[in-house]
Every structure is written in C-alpha cells, then in structure tokens.
Design a protein around this motif. Structure first.
Motif, PDB file in Angstrom:
ATOM      1  N   ASP A  71      -1.788  -5.692   0.366  1.00  0.00           N
ATOM      2  CA  ASP A  71      -2.672  -5.378  -0.543  1.00  0.00           C
ATOM      3  C   ASP A  71      -2.741  -6.760  -1.314  1.00  0.00           C
ATOM      4  O   ASP A  71      -2.374  -6.808  -2.553  1.00  0.00           O
ATOM      5  CB  ASP A  71      -2.509  -4.213  -1.446  1.00  0.00           C
ATOM      6  CG  ASP A  71      -3.910  -3.835  -2.098  1.00  0.00           C
ATOM      7  OD1 ASP A  71      -4.848  -4.490  -1.918  1.00  0.00           O
ATOM      8  OD2 ASP A  71      -3.799  -2.668  -2.720  1.00  0.00           O
ATOM      9  N   LEU A 110       2.625   1.735   3.896  1.00  0.00           N
ATOM     10  CA  LEU A 110       2.125   1.167   5.057  1.00  0.00           C
ATOM     11  C   LEU A 110       3.057  -0.189   5.227  1.00  0.00           C
ATOM     12  O   LEU A 110       3.060  -1.072   4.164  1.00  0.00           O
ATOM     13  CB  LEU A 110       0.565   0.747   5.022  1.00  0.00           C
ATOM     14  CG  LEU A 110      -0.117   1.944   4.882  1.00  0.00           C
ATOM     15  CD1 LEU A 110      -1.727   1.495   4.805  1.00  0.00           C
ATOM     16  CD2 LEU A 110      -0.009   2.944   5.937  1.00  0.00           C
ATOM     17  N   PHE A 169       0.974  -0.937  -0.044  1.00  0.00           N
ATOM     18  CA  PHE A 169      -0.072  -0.028   0.225  1.00  0.00           C
ATOM     19  C   PHE A 169       0.854   1.266  -0.073  1.00  0.00           C
ATOM     20  O   PHE A 169       1.646   1.408   0.695  1.00  0.00           O
ATOM     21  CB  PHE A 169      -0.814  -0.021   1.432  1.00  0.00           C
ATOM     22  CG  PHE A 169      -2.101  -0.841   1.430  1.00  0.00           C
ATOM     23  CD1 PHE A 169      -3.133  -0.384   0.532  1.00  0.00           C
ATOM     24  CD2 PHE A 169      -2.293  -2.130   2.047  1.00  0.00           C
ATOM     25  CE1 PHE A 169      -4.241  -1.327   0.607  1.00  0.00           C
ATOM     26  CE2 PHE A 169      -3.417  -2.701   1.946  1.00  0.00           C
ATOM     27  CZ  PHE A 169      -4.248  -2.184   1.346  1.00  0.00           C
ATOM     28  N   ARG A 170       0.658   2.146  -0.696  1.00  0.00           N
ATOM     29  CA  ARG A 170       1.392   3.371  -0.971  1.00  0.00           C
ATOM     30  C   ARG A 170       0.604   4.560  -1.111  1.00  0.00           C
ATOM     31  O   ARG A 170      -0.457   4.586  -1.225  1.00  0.00           O
ATOM     32  CB  ARG A 170       2.248   3.310  -2.442  1.00  0.00           C
ATOM     33  CG  ARG A 170       3.116   2.175  -2.466  1.00  0.00           C
ATOM     34  CD  ARG A 170       3.716   2.001  -4.085  1.00  0.00           C
ATOM     35  NE  ARG A 170       4.090   0.646  -4.211  1.00  0.00           N
ATOM     36  CZ  ARG A 170       5.120   0.213  -4.287  1.00  0.00           C
ATOM     37  NH1 ARG A 170       6.285   1.042  -4.451  1.00  0.00           N
ATOM     38  NH2 ARG A 170       5.715  -0.971  -4.555  1.00  0.00           N
ATOM     39  N   LEU A 171       1.413   5.543  -0.587  1.00  0.00           N
ATOM     40  CA  LEU A 171       0.573   6.752  -0.257  1.00  0.00           C
ATOM     41  C   LEU A 171       1.471   7.988  -0.280  1.00  0.00           C
ATOM     42  O   LEU A 171       2.686   7.786  -0.125  1.00  0.00           O
ATOM     43  CB  LEU A 171      -0.471   6.844   0.981  1.00  0.00           C
ATOM     44  CG  LEU A 171       0.155   6.877   2.312  1.00  0.00           C
ATOM     45  CD1 LEU A 171      -0.989   7.361   3.578  1.00  0.00           C
ATOM     46  CD2 LEU A 171       0.560   5.685   2.886  1.00  0.00           C
ATOM     47  N   LEU A 203      -6.810   6.403   6.096  1.00  0.00           N
ATOM     48  CA  LEU A 203      -6.259   5.864   7.401  1.00  0.00           C
ATOM     49  C   LEU A 203      -7.021   6.658   8.560  1.00  0.00           C
ATOM     50  O   LEU A 203      -6.897   7.845   8.626  1.00  0.00           O
ATOM     51  CB  LEU A 203      -4.538   6.364   7.561  1.00  0.00           C
ATOM     52  CG  LEU A 203      -3.814   5.446   6.577  1.00  0.00           C
ATOM     53  CD1 LEU A 203      -2.373   5.814   6.665  1.00  0.00           C
ATOM     54  CD2 LEU A 203      -3.981   4.042   6.571  1.00  0.00           C
ATOM     55  N   PHE A 234      -5.019  11.233   5.696  1.00  0.00           N
ATOM     56  CA  PHE A 234      -4.314  10.368   4.627  1.00  0.00           C
ATOM     57  C   PHE A 234      -5.178   9.528   3.986  1.00  0.00           C
ATOM     58  O   PHE A 234      -5.892   8.591   4.277  1.00  0.00           O
ATOM     59  CB  PHE A 234      -3.127   9.255   5.457  1.00  0.00           C
ATOM     60  CG  PHE A 234      -2.214  10.186   6.213  1.00  0.00           C
ATOM     61  CD1 PHE A 234      -0.985  10.105   5.402  1.00  0.00           C
ATOM     62  CD2 PHE A 234      -1.894  10.285   7.450  1.00  0.00           C
ATOM     63  CE1 PHE A 234       0.266  10.848   5.984  1.00  0.00           C
ATOM     64  CE2 PHE A 234      -0.662  10.773   8.246  1.00  0.00           C
ATOM     65  CZ  PHE A 234       0.250  11.227   7.229  1.00  0.00           C
ATOM     66  N   ARG A 235      -4.945   9.882   2.555  1.00  0.00           N
ATOM     67  CA  ARG A 235      -5.950   8.943   1.842  1.00  0.00           C
ATOM     68  C   ARG A 235      -5.149   8.010   0.875  1.00  0.00           C
ATOM     69  O   ARG A 235      -3.816   8.730   0.652  1.00  0.00           O
ATOM     70  CB  ARG A 235      -6.471   9.851   0.892  1.00  0.00           C
ATOM     71  CG  ARG A 235      -7.700  10.794   1.526  1.00  0.00           C
ATOM     72  CD  ARG A 235      -8.130  11.865   0.804  1.00  0.00           C
ATOM     73  NE  ARG A 235      -8.384  13.091   1.808  1.00  0.00           N
ATOM     74  CZ  ARG A 235      -9.889  13.540   1.954  1.00  0.00           C
ATOM     75  NH1 ARG A 235     -10.717  12.901   1.223  1.00  0.00           N
ATOM     76  NH2 ARG A 235      -9.928  14.493   2.864  1.00  0.00           N
ATOM     77  N   LEU A 236      -5.651   7.047   0.350  1.00  0.00           N
ATOM     78  CA  LEU A 236      -4.823   5.929  -0.423  1.00  0.00           C
ATOM     79  C   LEU A 236      -5.630   5.211  -1.414  1.00  0.00           C
ATOM     80  O   LEU A 236      -6.974   5.146  -1.179  1.00  0.00           O
ATOM     81  CB  LEU A 236      -3.719   5.205   0.299  1.00  0.00           C
ATOM     82  CG  LEU A 236      -4.504   4.034   1.105  1.00  0.00           C
ATOM     83  CD1 LEU A 236      -3.286   3.019   1.443  1.00  0.00           C
ATOM     84  CD2 LEU A 236      -4.986   4.621   2.291  1.00  0.00           C
ATOM     85  N   LYS A 237      -5.200   4.649  -2.362  1.00  0.00           N
ATOM     86  CA  LYS A 237      -6.070   3.653  -3.037  1.00  0.00           C
ATOM     87  C   LYS A 237      -5.470   2.260  -2.996  1.00  0.00           C
ATOM     88  O   LYS A 237      -4.190   2.073  -3.048  1.00  0.00           O
ATOM     89  CB  LYS A 237      -5.853   4.162  -4.482  1.00  0.00           C
ATOM     90  CG  LYS A 237      -6.850   5.415  -4.899  1.00  0.00           C
ATOM     91  CD  LYS A 237      -6.772   5.879  -6.347  1.00  0.00           C
ATOM     92  CE  LYS A 237      -7.262   7.153  -6.460  1.00  0.00           C
ATOM     93  NZ  LYS A 237      -8.838   7.090  -6.478  1.00  0.00           N
ATOM     94  N   ASP A 238      -6.269   1.143  -3.242  1.00  0.00           N
ATOM     95  CA  ASP A 238      -5.866  -0.049  -3.114  1.00  0.00           C
ATOM     96  C   ASP A 238      -5.487  -0.566  -4.366  1.00  0.00           C
ATOM     97  O   ASP A 238      -5.384   0.125  -5.669  1.00  0.00           O
ATOM     98  CB  ASP A 238      -6.702  -1.136  -2.420  1.00  0.00           C
ATOM     99  CG  ASP A 238      -8.073  -1.471  -3.178  1.00  0.00           C
ATOM    100  OD1 ASP A 238      -8.163  -0.754  -4.405  1.00  0.00           O
ATOM    101  OD2 ASP A 238      -8.702  -2.166  -2.742  1.00  0.00           O
ATOM    102  N   ARG A 239      -5.040  -1.727  -4.698  1.00  0.00           N
ATOM    103  CA  ARG A 239      -4.723  -2.246  -6.043  1.00  0.00           C
ATOM    104  C   ARG A 239      -5.968  -2.171  -7.056  1.00  0.00           C
ATOM    105  O   ARG A 239      -5.769  -2.320  -8.208  1.00  0.00           O
ATOM    106  CB  ARG A 239      -4.146  -3.585  -5.809  1.00  0.00           C
ATOM    107  CG  ARG A 239      -4.979  -4.513  -5.647  1.00  0.00           C
ATOM    108  CD  ARG A 239      -4.257  -6.036  -5.071  1.00  0.00           C
ATOM    109  NE  ARG A 239      -3.428  -6.584  -6.194  1.00  0.00           N
ATOM    110  CZ  ARG A 239      -2.355  -7.416  -6.046  1.00  0.00           C
ATOM    111  NH1 ARG A 239      -1.958  -7.457  -5.087  1.00  0.00           N
ATOM    112  NH2 ARG A 239      -1.646  -7.654  -6.989  1.00  0.00           N
TER     113      ARG A 239
END
Lengths: 570, 570
Positions: free
Chosen positions: A141, A106, A94-96, B106, B94-99
């Motif tokens: 992920d 993460l 997981f990257r952000l 978070l 904190f925002r992120l996207k999964d695959r």
C-alpha cells in the motif's frame, strides 16, 4: 490475432493521468487500464508482454536449478508476528480480518513464508543447497502510487529464496542469482547496472540492486567516473572532507536575531556553509534523536535509520518536539545542552574546527565549537554523497544519475532462519541455522522500463524477445481481394512457424493502421499493398525508417533472419 | 528434474488433516502444503499440474476466439456498491481498507470489473461479439473451507465474460463456452456431466454446471435414468404428486398434547406423513416468512430464496420469532392465523385434500384443512426432488448422486450491463445494453477432481495431459556406473524430445523409489536395473500392473506411442 476481432484499445491522445513515457504508451497502446490508484487491469497486449517476461525469468531461474513454487498472497498474521514484521511493516502492509476475526495480510514479500516452508521441509545438509522461487502477485500500500506500474500497489514479482549450509554456499547462490539476473535483463533488452544497495526493511548483510538509468527513476544512483563502483545513494559511502587544521578557539555565544537558515548565517557571519554544522531533530519511531551534518550537506535518512538499529518511520520532529529538545524556537538547535535520546554526528563534522552551531536559545548561535571538547555523540557516515565527491573505491570523482530498481538481490544470512528456527542438521550432526538469500524482480516494472528504453515519438519499439506480436501485417485495402488473400496466406504461414502475428484486416485507412502498428510496436511490419501485383510486399523494422520492397518468397527468410540475429529460437 | 536436487516432499503417512483421497494424496505426494485454513502453498509438483491445466484451458479458450486479460484481485468498493453486491455478498467477501481508509475487497468473482471494462471500451455493435477471459486468483471467505483445495479461500479460477448484441448472440457465445468446457474436461481426463443449475448470487437467466460425480462431492445432482436430464438439486424441477380427490370436510381443531414432530403426528393420527403439511418459519434477510411442504418432503432453500427475489441469508427463524409468528410454542405452526410477511406453499400442498396442519396454538393441530378454502399463499416449487421421483423432461424416474462442481456457465443477460450502463450503439444507432454471459472453471478444484478420479491405493495415476512428469526413471543401484550412465542418457534424450522426466538418482533402495514413483504418479516408468547388461530396461505404465522388458532402442518409440495414443503432440 486479427485486429477485426481484437478489442483494440489504442488511443491517439496522451492521457492526462500519465506523466512518463512508459505510462502514457501503456495506456495509449492499450496494454493496461487503471482500476484504482496504483491498481491496474492488464489488457491482452500487456498481458502477452508480462507472460513473455515471465517466461524469460522462468527459463533463467530454472537454468540455475531453482525450483518454482507458488505461495498464497493471503498470509496469516502469526508468521509475521513471529518475525516481528507484523509490527514493523507500517501502513505499507495491507491488513485484513477473516470472518472469524483472524488477522491476515496480503504478502508484500515472502521471506517468512519461505522460511516457514524451509523449517518444515529441510532437515539435513544433504538437501542443500536449495533455491525456491515463485512468480506471484504482491501487495504494497504505497503512500504515493505513481508512474503507472512503476510504483503500483498490486504487482507481479519473481521472488526467490536460497538456502545454504554455510556462508560460502550463500556466496555461490548469490552469485548465481546475480548472473541469472544479468542474463534476464539482457534478454529483455534492458540496459541495467548492478549497484550496491542498502538492505532496507528486509534486512541482511549484503545486497545489490539492478538499476535502469532513467530520468524518471525514483532513485539516485552513484557511479564512479573511473572505476566500476556503483551504489544506490542510500548506500554510497562518503569520504569525510578534512578541514584545514586550526587552533581551537574559545566558544562564544553570539546574538543572531532573525538568523535561522544556513543562508542567513552565511550572510551574518560573512563566511561559507562549510563553517557551520546543522543539527536536525528527528522522531525515530517515537524516540527523539538529532543528526549533525555540515551546513552544505544533506542528511541520509537510510544511514540514520540503520545506525539507530533499523527505524521504521523516521520523520522530522514536530515544532513542539524541537522546542522541547532545544528549549528554543525552531532554527536554533545545536549539540550543546540538547535534550535528545541520541546524537548522531557525521564524520565530517567530527573533523571540523571552530565551527558554528545553534545555541539552543532563541536568537543565539555558538561559534568556535569543536567536537569532543564541546560535545560528543555517535560519529559515522550520516550524509548523502554529492556529485563530484570522491569514489570510496578509487578516489576519483563520482556522478549521480536517476534510476529505477528492477531487481534486487540480498544476502539475508540467518536473519530470518535463526529467530524462526529454520535449522538443518549439518555434517557433524549439529543443528545449524540455514544461510538464506532472497532475490526479487519486479515483472511489471521491468515491462515499463523496457518501454522507457525502447520507444520513439510514434510509440513502443519492442525488443523481439518480449514483443506481444513479432510481426504486424498491414493490409492497405481490405476490400482488395488479392491483397487480403496474400495477407491471410502470410498470416497463416507465419503462425505455423510459431510467430505471433497481428493481422490488421480492419476496413480503415492505411494511415490509421500504420499509426496503430507503430504505437503497438511489433518489431517487424509487412505491408501488403499495390505492389502485390508484382508479387512484392513492403518490409520494415520498427526501429528503422527504411522500407524494403521484397518478393513474397523472401518474407519468411527475412523474418527468420531477424529471430536468428536476436538469438531467439523459433 | 533429478530427484537428488529436488526438494522431495513425499510422505508415507496419511496426514490427519485430510479426509478425502485427493487431499491426502496432494499432501502425501508433495503437491501442496497448508498455509492457513483454506489457504495453500503449491509445491513444484502441484504447480506443474496447475500450469498444465491452465495451458489446456488457455488453448481451448483461445480456440473460441476469447481474449486473455488479467484483472486485479484488489477491487475498489465503488464498483460493487454500484451493482449492489457490496451489500449483498455477506461475509464470504474479504473486505479491507487501504491507508487512506478507502474500502476494497478481494474479488470473489469479476462480473463488475468486466462490465466496467466493457462500458469503457465497447462503443459499437461492430466490436461484438467479444469474449474476455482471465486465469486469476479469487478470494472467498468460505464458512467451512474443507477437503483441501476442493473448497478453499484463495484459489485460481478461469473466468470468462461474453458480450453480445442480442440474445441470439448470447446463445451462440454460451454454446461455444459449453463446447470448450467439454473439450477442456475431456483433455484433463475428467469425466464430467453438464447439469442444469441455479444461478445463485451471480444471477441471470440460465446456467449449467459441469459436475464430477464423486462420493465426496458437496452437491446433490439429479440424473434421469432414462433421458439425459441432469440438474443440480437446487434447480431440479419437481412434479407435484396429485393426491386422490376427496370431498372437502369441515376443519376441526384437535388437542394433540406432546405431539410435535411428524413422527409423533403419524403415530397420533394413525395415518402417514403424506396427510400432513409442515409449516417452516424462516428469517429471510430480516423478513419473517413461512414455507409449507408435505410432511415427508424437504424444503429447497435455493428455490425459496429465488422466489423471495434473491435472499442473501435464509435462516431458520429463532424460537422467539417462531413464537411471535404463531402465538404458540415451537412445533405448532400452521398456515391459519399465522403472522408472517409471506407464505410460500409448495405445489403439492396446494393439491392435497383434508390435510393436517399446526393450529398456531400450543398443543393443538387442525385437521381437514384445504388450500384456498382455508388459507392462501404463493404457490410454487419449493421442495427438493427425491430419489425415484419423476423426471421433469420424460416422466421416468430420477436418481441422485453426489457431485463436485468444476465449471459453471451462466447467461447473465443484462443483469449487470443494464444497471451499470454498459451500452453499445446498435445497427440502428440506438443505445442498447450488452447481453452478457459468464463462465468459470476452478483450476485447483479441477486438479483435485482429477486425482479423485485417477488414483489407486499406491498414489496418483495422472492422465498424461496434466501429469507433472510424463516419465519416471528409476535407477535401481545408483552406484552402478553403467546403470547411472544409461539412465542419464535416456533422461537427456527424453528431455530433448520435450518430455518431462523425473530421474530418481537418489541413493535409496529401489523399493523406496518405486513407492515414490507410484505416489507421484508419472504415467510411465522406466527402470534401469540389472538387465542393462543385456541392453534391456523395464517399462511400466502407472495405470497397469504389467512390466515389460524392452530393448534400450525401443524406449523412445514406446514413449512416443503413448503420447500419440493420448492425442498429445510432443
């Protein structure tokens, strides 16, 4: 806890989302609820079990002298760029970005972090050996999160990192961890087997997995039927079957219209699959390579990846890539005239005589092919071992079972310390790279595995060591003052003995309460019912069908005995 | 723990990165190390303190009947989109996207998650009241992480959520949490003050903060010098000073070349700042608004945000925006002819007579302006209270101190439950929205605040309740067999008593060991030195300079007494 106050989450129905027993029971008993695919919230019962497992892990780790740390889960990209894994990890990480556009991930694991701590804090051999561990949340992920917490995207892991001044020291640290893991799983009531494993993406020289035999396991584990050899199938070493020696014949290109599969070939040539060699074409991180195995064998992709120097993504090549490599339609690949960057040849193929391969021409195969005379490549072990084959240790036959990995121990050597400059000054005043090991236990997966091994058709049957509650007290008729009074009395006395008790004081039918008690799975049940007029209650172990009627004064002794016989201190 | 085996991380120098005592000491004593800006790794000593604080929090929460959960940190966007906070939270999340390109964040807090759990699991008033809590890692991408763990981006929080059937029930739950918080901070040895607070982004009707008075605090806290009124400055209610009644005069536009600031105006008009009203222009989430306060007052942006219905980003308007609103250069804004979407007028301004404002024309002001006759707006409390002003409760004067928030309790009411459909069936069979409260304690910040209140020039002076080690044993000369033997003996006996002991068995000068013992701050120190020949050791409390020479047999009693006098069970 009084059930009248508890947010009771038991369910009678088997939830449609859950395929395996542990997942079903964790939902039905109310241990957890799904938040998103592969992400779970732990309800009080589930959290209690997690904490119990964590406590056992912590005790056993502390006994070895390991020191508990807690690293962040939010990790700066720089550390991972330094080790190269920022680029190698792929979509599982997981990257952000933060508000300043800096890259973070993460942590899927923490080798980089602990190597970084070590290079800052370890200066001298006098500080060694050292083992640092944490019980911390990890993020991966997964492509296919499934089976509840067996394969989830957020999970709790105990990870430990050992630092030694030399390989002999690493051996000692590794063995200590091995022994601690055996104790941990024993204490958790888990039947595990330590098996040789491939080190995979984490790398290093030597590793073993602690596997739970399980029909729903995601790994194939190889066991010798005679000696104690056990290995993950990714790692299990094959012994090349020697073909009977034959005179080398002339190769011949044969027209084989509409013959593409091994079955087609067997029928066409009136022979068996052992006379063929398959040539499979892969895309290995963008490089086109081919792997040859005997017609009846399967390619072991882990062995192939390792032989190629640690490939991140090994995929079957696309139709276009196969056609470019073979100058033919799919189904006619062979080693002669193949345009690939590397050709891997399984040991067994190199030992065969006069075999059949694809001709790299649509509708043709070549017969009487022989390794070395007709083509060359990198020879090695590139196939999966199969049921009944020879054990690499003793030569007897092996069996294959499904298993789930609950722990993993690795000798990393200097794989991280050398490139990241984690050095110490040795006895001679010379800087030397730290010898490292790393050691993981999946806490949530351990919980699920315990349930897989300890349940029946009515629910969970917790081992006493990890049970969320040791004792369930069922009050048959809550409105009966005497029953309630006695139950409360037992409840309070047991709690004063440090025993975790669930008092079912709900105004429900006794049948409903028994069902919930069985589902939740406390190892002991006391039923306070009619017999209280004679000063008696019922005592039942969850893992037995026998119900004993005992005097009130026997209750405490009975329960204490149960702790004693399980070797658990109160 | 033997210090010879421990990764000792004490430092003599004050690290340049640390500005405040707690941050310096957490680094110097080796409690933590920085991983990235606002992200820390906890070393064994720091982790032990965190766990001790967590245990106190857990005990006090359990006493109230609250049930411990553990939610994920990785949260799906959908929940936050439902509450609207996905859009409202801004860059702090904190925002992120999964695959699969799905949005996650978070969790900076968990109202949505627990409201979601409640709406799935709470069906009936019979299940109420309920309080669910967790001790879990939170993520907030702070604009300015600083002071070590005082304001960090990854931190541990105890957050609890109460669910009640009505407002009276919520009051009970809220008061229970208030009392539990008082106990928690007391037990941690923290001197805190519960103050009225603004509910901020979390929303709701009523809230209070637990503040630690601290010169390095980031909040201004208002205290009454007479009654027990205390409030965060964001919340503290002002009393409008009444200006002396005057006859309303004719307005007059006056040329005021090069007069822009209040000081310039005071000089130009030969009067004082109380005769002026400032008009400040803001960009409130894209809406241009103006706020008027008396010339000597400061705008309270929290009050302004709340009055505008909960603005996320309130910024001073740009030069272009000011010029567009006033048709003049910056410095000449006034209420008459101003082009803004809303004009907020502080109570005090509405009470003034014949005051001076900007003319919305470069180089001009207007005198003899009066509210209502010359302009109108939304009148309310939009300014900061100042030292010496009247207490809104008793009318006596207030003082202002700096403080750090360590806990916060909120009455949310139905703010989340109503829009998210978290309903239950009440006694009359009617669906009703749950009355919610939420309650937070920053665990890491509590640790830092304890150090702020408990340290001296030599290091930390831990309260016994949270100390990583209760006792330090310093062996003066490790090579002296008798000293080592006695020290080991005391070490083993104390450990058998469940006392956490740090045995300094390093081959170092006694001075070095005393310095480390003071820095690490165990509440009791035993020195085993020369006097051992007479059967005596030294006993010293960390918070006293007195060194007592006591007999070996007195050691255990002495230490037990210390636990007893601190009300801590062994």
């Amino acid at each position: 806890m009084r059930m009248s106050n508890m947010l009771n989450l038991t369910m009678r129905e088997v939830p449609a989302e859950a395929e395996i027993a542990s997942h079903q029971l964790m939902l039905r008993a109310g241990l957890m609820r799904k938040m998103a695919s592969g992400v779970y919230n732990y309800m009080p019962l589930g959290l209690k079990v997690l904490k119990n497992i964590e406590d056992i892990v912590r005790e056993e780790m502390n006994k070895t002298g390991a020191q508990e740390f807690l690293a962040s889960a939010l990790l700066p990209a720089e550390l991972w760029q330094e080790s190269g894994r920022w680029y190698a990890y792929g979509p599982e990480m997981f990257r952000l970005k933060d508000r300043n556009n800096r890259d973070f991930c993460l942590g899927p694991t923490h080798e980089e972090v602990f190597t970084d701590i070590a290079r800052q804090e370890i200066k001298s051999y006098r500080q060694l050996p050292l083992n640092l561990y944490q019980i911390q949340t990890k993020y991966r992920d997964e492509r296919r999160p499934r089976f509840g917490v067996m394969r989830s995207r957020e999970f709790i892991m105990k990870d430990a990192y050992s630092f030694d001044k030399d390989v002999a020291g690493l051996d000692v640290s590794y063995n200590k961890m091995h022994d601690a893991y055996v104790s941990i799983f024993n204490r958790c009531g888990l039947d595990v087997k330590c098996v040789e494993a491939d080190s995979g993406a984490i790398g290093g020289s030597n590793s073993a997995e602690f596997m739970v035999k399980s029909e729903v396991g995601e790994d194939d584990v190889v066991f010798c039927t005679s000696c104690d050899y056990a290995a993950n199938i990714e790692k299990a070493v094959t012994t090349a079957e020697k073909a009977e020696r034959e005179e080398l014949l002339e190769t011949l290109k044969v027209e084989t219209p509409d013959v593409k599969t091994i079955d087609d070939l067997v029928a066409f040539f009136h022979t068996n699959a052992k006379k063929f060699a398959k040539t499979l074409i892969y895309n290995a991180d963008g490089k086109i390579v081919a792997v040859m195995v005997r017609g009846d064998r399967g390619v072991n992709e882990t062995k192939v990846s390792n032989a190629l120097g640690g490939v991140v993504e090994l995929q079957m090549a696309s139709v276009e890539q196969v056609e470019a490599a073979t100058s033919a339609q799919v189904g006619f690949a062979g080693p002669i005239g193949l345009k690939v960057e590397e050709l891997l040849v399984d040991n067994e193929v190199a030992n065969m005589y006069n075999f059949i391969v694809g001709a790299n021409k649509t509708g043709y195969h070549i017969i009487n092919v022989n390794y070395k005379r007709d083509f060359e490549g990198t020879v090695g072990d590139f196939r999966n071992i199969e049921e009944g084959e020879k054990c690499p240790h003793c030569g007897e036959s092996i069996t294959i079972s499904r298993g789930t990995e609950v722990g993993h121990i690795f000798k990393l050597g200097t794989k991280y310390s050398a490139p990241m400059g984690a050095n110490f000054i040795d006895e001679n005043g010379e800087p030397k790279a730290l010898e490292m090991g790393c050691y993981g236990i999946g806490i949530n997966r351990t919980m699920a595995s315990i349930i897989e091994q300890h349940h029946d058709e009515n629910g969970i049957v917790w081992p006493l060591s990890v049970a969320p509650y040791h004792v369930s007290i069922v009050v048959a008729v809550v409105k009966n003052d005497e029953q309630m009074k006695v139950a409360e009395d037992i409840y309070n006395k047991l709690r004063a003995m440090n025993i975790e008790v669930l008092l079912d004081d709900r105004d429900e039918r006794a049948g409903v309460k028994f069902k919930d008690a069985d589902l939740i799975g406390a190892p002991m049940r006391i039923t306070v019912g009619k017999k209280i007029s004679e000063g008696k209650v019922e005592f039942k172990l969850r893992n037995s069908s026998e119900v004993e009627v005992i005097g009130l004064d026997e209750v405490y002794n009975k329960i204490s005995e149960e702790f004693k016989s399980n070797n658990i201190k109160l």
